[in-house]
Design a protein around this motif. Structure first.
Motif, PDB file in Angstrom:
ATOM      1  N   GLN A   5       0.855  -1.188   0.000  1.00 40.55           N
ATOM      2  CA  GLN A   5       0.000   0.000   0.000  1.00 40.55           C
ATOM      3  C   GLN A   5       0.891   1.239   0.000  1.00 40.55           C
ATOM      4  OE1 GLN A   5      -2.745   0.105   3.239  1.00 40.55           O
ATOM      5  NE2 GLN A   5      -3.853   1.858   2.436  1.00 40.55           N
ATOM      6  N   GLN A   7       0.877   5.634  -0.366  1.00 42.45           N
ATOM      7  CA  GLN A   7       0.080   6.855  -0.359  1.00 42.45           C
ATOM      8  C   GLN A   7       0.702   7.864  -1.318  1.00 42.45           C
ATOM      9  OE1 GLN A   7      -0.053   8.038   3.750  1.00 42.45           O
ATOM     10  NE2 GLN A   7      -1.729   6.647   4.202  1.00 42.45           N
ATOM     11  N   THR A   9       0.080  11.792  -3.369  1.00 40.02           N
ATOM     12  CA  THR A   9      -0.704  13.021  -3.368  1.00 40.02           C
ATOM     13  C   THR A   9      -1.742  12.907  -4.487  1.00 40.02           C
ATOM     14  OG1 THR A   9       0.729  14.150  -4.947  1.00 40.02           O
ATOM     15  CG2 THR A   9       1.302  14.358  -2.590  1.00 40.02           C
TER      16      THR A   9
END
Length: 69
Positions: A5, A7, A9
């Motif tokens: 996983q 992250q 922007t």
């Protein structure tokens, strides 16, 4: 495969999605390709640095190798 996983922007996610669409691949495939390229580049740089470190490290004892090779 292993699930990871990450992250991003909103701007990064949009760019990655657009690039994947342009190439006709999934975002996951695009990310895998990017990881491969990044790690291959790092491996290449490390091999180059090891090769350069060996230059001049060993001496044959001969003084005329440029004339008699």
């Amino acid at each position: 495969m292993i699930r990871v996983q990450v992250q991003l922007t909103e701007q990064q996610a949009a760019k990655v999605k657009r690039l994947a669409d342009d190439r006709g691949v999934s975002v996951a495939a695009l990310v895998r390709d990017a990881v491969d390229e990044l790690t291959e580049t790092s491996d290449r740089e490390a091999r180059w640095e090891r090769a350069l470190a060996a230059v001049g490290k060993y001496r044959s004892g001969l003084t005329d190798v440029s004339e008699r090779h």
